[in-house]
Design a protein around this motif. Structure first.
Motif, short mmCIF file in Angstrom:
data_model
loop_
_atom_site.label_atom_id
_atom_site.label_comp_id
_atom_site.label_asym_id
_atom_site.label_seq_id
_atom_site.Cartn_x
_atom_site.Cartn_y
_atom_site.Cartn_z
N ASP A 46 -5.71 11.39 -3.66
CA ASP A 46 -6.31 10.22 -4.31
C ASP A 46 -7.68 10.56 -4.88
OD1 ASP A 46 -8.24 9.98 -2.24
OD2 ASP A 46 -7.10 8.46 -1.19
N ASP A 47 -8.27 9.61 -5.60
CA ASP A 47 -9.55 9.85 -6.25
C ASP A 47 -10.72 9.92 -5.26
OD1 ASP A 47 -9.23 7.13 -5.74
OD2 ASP A 47 -10.20 6.49 -7.59
N LEU A 48 -10.45 9.70 -3.98
CA LEU A 48 -11.46 9.87 -2.94
C LEU A 48 -11.23 11.18 -2.17
CD1 LEU A 48 -11.52 6.17 -1.71
CD2 LEU A 48 -13.11 7.30 -3.28
N LEU A 69 -1.88 4.13 1.30
CA LEU A 69 -3.11 4.58 0.66
C LEU A 69 -4.32 4.00 1.37
CD1 LEU A 69 -2.32 4.27 -3.14
CD2 LEU A 69 -2.16 6.29 -1.70
N TYR A 98 -2.06 13.11 0.70
CA TYR A 98 -0.95 12.36 1.28
C TYR A 98 0.33 13.19 1.23
CZ TYR A 98 -4.13 8.47 0.48
OH TYR A 98 -5.24 7.65 0.47
N ARG A 114 -8.48 12.32 -0.64
CA ARG A 114 -7.61 12.30 0.54
C ARG A 114 -6.22 12.75 0.11
NH1 ARG A 114 -9.84 6.45 2.28
NH2 ARG A 114 -9.23 6.14 0.12
N SER A 173 0.81 -1.23 0.00
CA SER A 173 0.00 0.00 0.00
C SER A 173 0.84 1.27 0.00
CB SER A 173 -0.97 0.03 1.18
OG SER A 173 -1.89 -1.03 1.08
N VAL A 186 -8.79 3.12 -3.36
CA VAL A 186 -8.15 4.12 -4.22
C VAL A 186 -7.81 3.51 -5.57
CG1 VAL A 186 -6.16 5.65 -4.49
CG2 VAL A 186 -7.22 5.37 -2.25
N ASN A 187 -8.19 4.19 -6.65
CA ASN A 187 -7.92 3.71 -8.01
C ASN A 187 -6.93 4.59 -8.77
OD1 ASN A 187 -9.77 1.45 -8.05
ND2 ASN A 187 -11.36 3.01 -7.92
N SER A 188 -6.88 5.88 -8.42
CA SER A 188 -5.98 6.78 -9.15
C SER A 188 -5.52 7.91 -8.23
CB SER A 188 -6.67 7.35 -10.38
OG SER A 188 -7.74 8.18 -10.02
N LEU A 189 -4.46 8.59 -8.68
CA LEU A 189 -3.88 9.69 -7.91
C LEU A 189 -3.75 10.93 -8.78
CD1 LEU A 189 -0.95 7.77 -6.18
CD2 LEU A 189 -3.15 8.39 -5.17
#
Length: 108
Positions: A41-43, A74, A47, A45, A14, A78-81
């Motif tokens: 991230d795609d949600l 992550l 980092y 969030r 991760s 999560v699928n994308s950044l």
């Protein structure tokens, strides 16, 4: 004048590493400081990426490489950044002193 590309993504336990290339087509050097890196991230969030490594200034007419290391694991789903370099400095730095790369897929 400045192009940022993510060439490869590695995920282990991760934790994510983004292998990045910056190409400076301008007539002056630009600096992409590590402290100006944000990963979202795609949600939605955010980092930290303070463990990232960059070659330093991107000299005019050259390409530099670096690794953006996401310091935290992550979250689930999560699928994308999205990667943003902010605080870019130099005579021909982008408007707003930032460049964003969206939709970086994570390997499954």
């Amino acid at each position: 004048m400045l192009t940022i590309e993510v060439n490869r993504v590695e995920v282990a336990n991760s934790r994510v590493k983004l292998f990045v290339t910056a190409t400076n087509a301008s007539q002056a050097r630009m600096t992409l400081p590590v402290v100006g890196i944000a990963v979202v991230d795609d949600l939605n969030r955010t980092y930290a990426a303070s463990s990232s490594k960059w070659e330093g200034p991107v000299i005019q007419g050259t390409t530099s490489t670096g690794i953006v290391v996401v310091d935290e694991k992550l979250g689930a789903g999560v699928n994308s950044l999205t990667l943003t370099f902010s605080s870019i400095s130099g005579q021909f730095a982008p408007t707003g002193a930032a460049i964003t790369v969206t939709g970086i897929p994570l390997p499954k």
